[in-house]
Write a protein that holds these residues in place. Structure first.
Motif, PDB file in Angstrom:
ATOM      1  N   GLU A 220     -18.437  93.916 -61.085  1.00 44.99           N
ATOM      2  CA  GLU A 220     -19.121  94.398 -62.480  1.00 44.99           C
ATOM      3  C   GLU A 220     -19.638  93.349 -63.073  1.00 44.99           C
ATOM      4  OE1 GLU A 220     -17.192  97.277 -64.999  1.00 44.99           O
ATOM      5  OE2 GLU A 220     -15.504  97.259 -63.365  1.00 44.99           O
ATOM      6  N   LYS A 221     -21.073  93.486 -63.651  1.00 47.64           N
ATOM      7  CA  LYS A 221     -21.628  92.809 -64.292  1.00 47.64           C
ATOM      8  C   LYS A 221     -20.743  91.951 -65.547  1.00 47.64           C
ATOM      9  CE  LYS A 221     -26.206  91.686 -66.736  1.00 47.64           C
ATOM     10  NZ  LYS A 221     -27.531  92.402 -67.067  1.00 47.64           N
ATOM     11  N   PRO A 256     -21.966 104.863 -61.402  1.00 47.42           N
ATOM     12  CA  PRO A 256     -22.859 104.219 -62.132  1.00 47.42           C
ATOM     13  C   PRO A 256     -22.236 103.035 -62.937  1.00 47.42           C
ATOM     14  CG  PRO A 256     -22.093 106.477 -63.017  1.00 47.42           C
ATOM     15  CD  PRO A 256     -21.319 106.090 -61.618  1.00 47.42           C
ATOM     16  N   GLY A 257     -23.319 102.171 -63.155  1.00 46.49           N
ATOM     17  CA  GLY A 257     -22.939 100.980 -63.863  1.00 46.49           C
ATOM     18  C   GLY A 257     -23.820  99.708 -63.405  1.00 46.49           C
ATOM     19  N   GLU A 258     -23.605  98.587 -64.178  1.00 47.18           N
ATOM     20  CA  GLU A 258     -24.328  97.386 -63.768  1.00 47.18           C
ATOM     21  C   GLU A 258     -23.351  96.209 -63.060  1.00 47.18           C
ATOM     22  OE1 GLU A 258     -25.668  95.810 -67.619  1.00 47.18           O
ATOM     23  OE2 GLU A 258     -27.309  97.405 -67.539  1.00 47.18           O
ATOM     24  N   TYR A 259     -24.059  95.905 -61.931  1.00 49.19           N
ATOM     25  CA  TYR A 259     -23.322  94.936 -61.091  1.00 49.19           C
ATOM     26  C   TYR A 259     -23.885  93.713 -60.846  1.00 49.19           C
ATOM     27  CZ  TYR A 259     -20.627  99.246 -60.144  1.00 49.19           C
ATOM     28  OH  TYR A 259     -20.186 100.676 -60.369  1.00 49.19           O
ATOM     29  N   THR A 260     -23.025  92.827 -60.192  1.00 49.85           N
ATOM     30  CA  THR A 260     -23.836  91.576 -59.736  1.00 49.85           C
ATOM     31  C   THR A 260     -23.264  91.414 -58.407  1.00 49.85           C
ATOM     32  OG1 THR A 260     -23.569  90.502 -61.896  1.00 49.85           O
ATOM     33  CG2 THR A 260     -23.683  89.049 -59.966  1.00 49.85           C
ATOM     34  N   LEU A 261     -24.216  90.929 -57.437  1.00 49.76           N
ATOM     35  CA  LEU A 261     -23.995  90.624 -56.183  1.00 49.76           C
ATOM     36  C   LEU A 261     -24.188  89.026 -55.928  1.00 49.76           C
ATOM     37  CD1 LEU A 261     -24.170  91.237 -53.034  1.00 49.76           C
ATOM     38  CD2 LEU A 261     -26.424  91.069 -52.773  1.00 49.76           C
ATOM     39  N   SER A 262     -23.266  88.334 -55.389  1.00 53.15           N
ATOM     40  CA  SER A 262     -23.241  86.974 -55.030  1.00 53.15           C
ATOM     41  C   SER A 262     -23.230  86.983 -53.479  1.00 53.15           C
ATOM     42  CB  SER A 262     -22.077  86.212 -55.467  1.00 53.15           C
ATOM     43  OG  SER A 262     -21.938  86.357 -56.877  1.00 53.15           O
ATOM     44  N   TRP A 272     -28.311  79.345 -47.988  1.00 54.19           N
ATOM     45  CA  TRP A 272     -29.386  79.862 -48.736  1.00 54.19           C
ATOM     46  C   TRP A 272     -28.216  80.980 -49.735  1.00 54.19           C
ATOM     47  CZ3 TRP A 272     -30.299  80.650 -43.488  1.00 54.19           C
ATOM     48  CH2 TRP A 272     -31.467  79.916 -42.975  1.00 54.19           C
ATOM     49  N   GLN A 273     -28.287  80.434 -51.270  1.00 54.43           N
ATOM     50  CA  GLN A 273     -27.321  80.941 -52.253  1.00 54.43           C
ATOM     51  C   GLN A 273     -28.008  81.779 -52.918  1.00 54.43           C
ATOM     52  OE1 GLN A 273     -23.819  79.609 -52.690  1.00 54.43           O
ATOM     53  NE2 GLN A 273     -23.506  81.529 -53.512  1.00 54.43           N
ATOM     54  N   PHE A 274     -27.414  83.104 -53.232  1.00 49.85           N
ATOM     55  CA  PHE A 274     -28.260  83.921 -54.164  1.00 49.85           C
ATOM     56  C   PHE A 274     -27.410  84.750 -55.033  1.00 49.85           C
ATOM     57  CE2 PHE A 274     -30.167  84.308 -50.026  1.00 49.85           C
ATOM     58  CZ  PHE A 274     -31.456  83.870 -50.164  1.00 49.85           C
ATOM     59  N   THR A 275     -27.728  84.865 -56.352  1.00 48.59           N
ATOM     60  CA  THR A 275     -27.045  85.797 -57.293  1.00 48.59           C
ATOM     61  C   THR A 275     -27.922  86.830 -57.832  1.00 48.59           C
ATOM     62  OG1 THR A 275     -25.482  84.094 -57.679  1.00 48.59           O
ATOM     63  CG2 THR A 275     -25.533  85.917 -59.403  1.00 48.59           C
ATOM     64  N   LYS A 276     -27.624  88.066 -57.786  1.00 47.04           N
ATOM     65  CA  LYS A 276     -28.623  89.119 -58.299  1.00 47.04           C
ATOM     66  C   LYS A 276     -27.875  90.154 -58.863  1.00 47.04           C
ATOM     67  CE  LYS A 276     -32.887  91.476 -56.682  1.00 47.04           C
ATOM     68  NZ  LYS A 276     -33.953  90.429 -57.250  1.00 47.04           N
ATOM     69  N   ASP A 277     -28.303  90.623 -60.153  1.00 47.90           N
ATOM     70  CA  ASP A 277     -27.788  91.879 -60.897  1.00 47.90           C
ATOM     71  C   ASP A 277     -28.595  92.963 -60.318  1.00 47.90           C
ATOM     72  OD1 ASP A 277     -26.328  90.278 -62.320  1.00 47.90           O
ATOM     73  OD2 ASP A 277     -27.648  90.126 -64.099  1.00 47.90           O
TER      74      ASP A 277
END
Length: 367
Positions: A220-221, A256-262, A272-277
């Protein structure tokens, strides 16, 4: 970076069903002489004939279709030479697809136990290109439609029971081009009708690579607790291609909601490293959860129902007690009021009798 093995044949059936084989006719500009596919060093504007040899190993005559295709990366993270639908959208960075350089698909009828050559004319682009162009020749069977009016439909259908492919790799230089991976859209999705979140990974360079490991985590964000995680190894990517990497949701609802992917992707020494909401809207949640199969419904909070019922009963009892007390109080007040009225009445009657006696006595004295 690790270069993947180029698969010479892709079979979509058991070997028991396979009654034909394919090979390619060698040409002088083959880079890897041991390869059983085309690995060609070409020059701008060069014209060349590529020949696919199809052999019928069965006991009956066969009509085979040979189709040039472009290499893509499928959702399993595998380089795929399959035939794509007409509305399929290739990667935006794929400027020179292999199919734009060769003739269209061809069909050939091959007698039992015989072989036939199918030739395709290829023209290399005038402008030099870097890296590689990757495609293939896919072969499958065309069979007669039984019980069909041949005059109306031609009596032909394509039977995709199994397919074979020979890869074609074109280069103008043997110089190595390093891949570059970017993360595009992250969204809720269904994979085989099961809930998931997909992360679109894109190889923006005209080179292929393999032995890629992807590690993904979703939270979760603003929180650290991991909701879902996934790791896959041995993935590969075609030049200028992308695919939706799935993080499966274990048949649970997409809330439903706000999340973060690592996400971390590695291939050899490349990382390659990524973080995206990302956001799952209420509409997306309702739609995907409704369409999903084998979705596990959340456990019903029976204890909550019991608590609500207990509170209702308790409140009802309290209300009943209050009503009964109020009624009892009213009755007591009514009784007191009646007693008071009776006492007043008695006093009034007694006063009238005394007055009359006094007046009678006075009258006696006068007499």
């Amino acid at each position: 970076m690790v270069i993947p093995f180029i698969y010479a044949d892709v079979v979509k059936a058991s070997n028991e069903d396979l009654t034909y084989t394919i090979s390619v006719k060698p040409v002088s500009n083959q880079i890897d002489k041991q390869a059983t596919y085309y690995d060609l060093l070409v020059e701008p504007s060069q014209k060349e004939t590529l020949t696919v040899i199809v052999s019928n190993t069965g006991k009956e005559e066969k009509t085979l279709r040979v189709t040039p295709t472009n290499a893509i990366t499928n959702q399993n993270g595998v380089i795929d030479y399959s035939r794509q639908d007409k509305d399929y959208k290739y990667d935006s960075n794929l400027k020179i697809p292999f199919t734009s350089l060769v003739e269209k698909e061809k069909q050939v009828t091959v007698p039992a136990g015989k072989s036939e050559e199918v030739r395709f004319e290829m023209t290399v682009p005038k402008e030099p290109f870097k890296g590689m162009i990757l495609g293939g020749f896919l072969v499958d069977v065309v069979e007669s439609e039984q019980g069909t009016d041949n005059s109306a439909s031609g009596g032909v259908k394509i039977v995709n029971k199994f397919q074979l492919v020979k890869a074609v790799m074109l280069r103008e230089s043997e110089e190595t081009v390093k891949p570059e991976v970017v993360l595009n859209e992250v969204k809720p999705d269904l994979v085989s009708y099961r809930t998931a979140v997909t992360a679109n990974l894109q190889n923006t360079e005209p080179t292929m690579f393999g032995d890629m490991t992807v590690e993904a985590k979703v939270t979760e964000k603003g929180k650290k607790e991991i909701l879902k995680s996934d790791t896959k190894k041995g993935l590969e990517m075609a030049p200028n291609s992308n695919f939706d990497y799935p993080i499966m949701w274990n048949n649970e609802r997409l809330d439903p909601g706000e999340y973060t992917l690592s996400l971390l992707a590695t291939s050899g020494t490349k990382k390659w490293q990524f973080t995206k909401d990302f956001t799952i809207t209420k509409d997306e949640s309702n739609k995907l959860n409704k369409e999903a199969v084998e979705l596990e419904e959340p456990e019903k909070p029976y204890w909550l129902y019991i608590l609500i019922i207990a509170i209702f009963i308790l409140l009802s009892l309290i209300l009943l007690v209050l009503v009964l007390r109020h009624r009892a109080k009213l009755k007591q007040q009514q009784k007191k009021a009646k007693r008071g009225s009776h006492a007043t009445g008695h006093k009034t009657k007694g006063g009238h009798k005394g007055g009359s006696k006094k007046r009678s006595r006075k009258s006696d004295r006068k007499e």
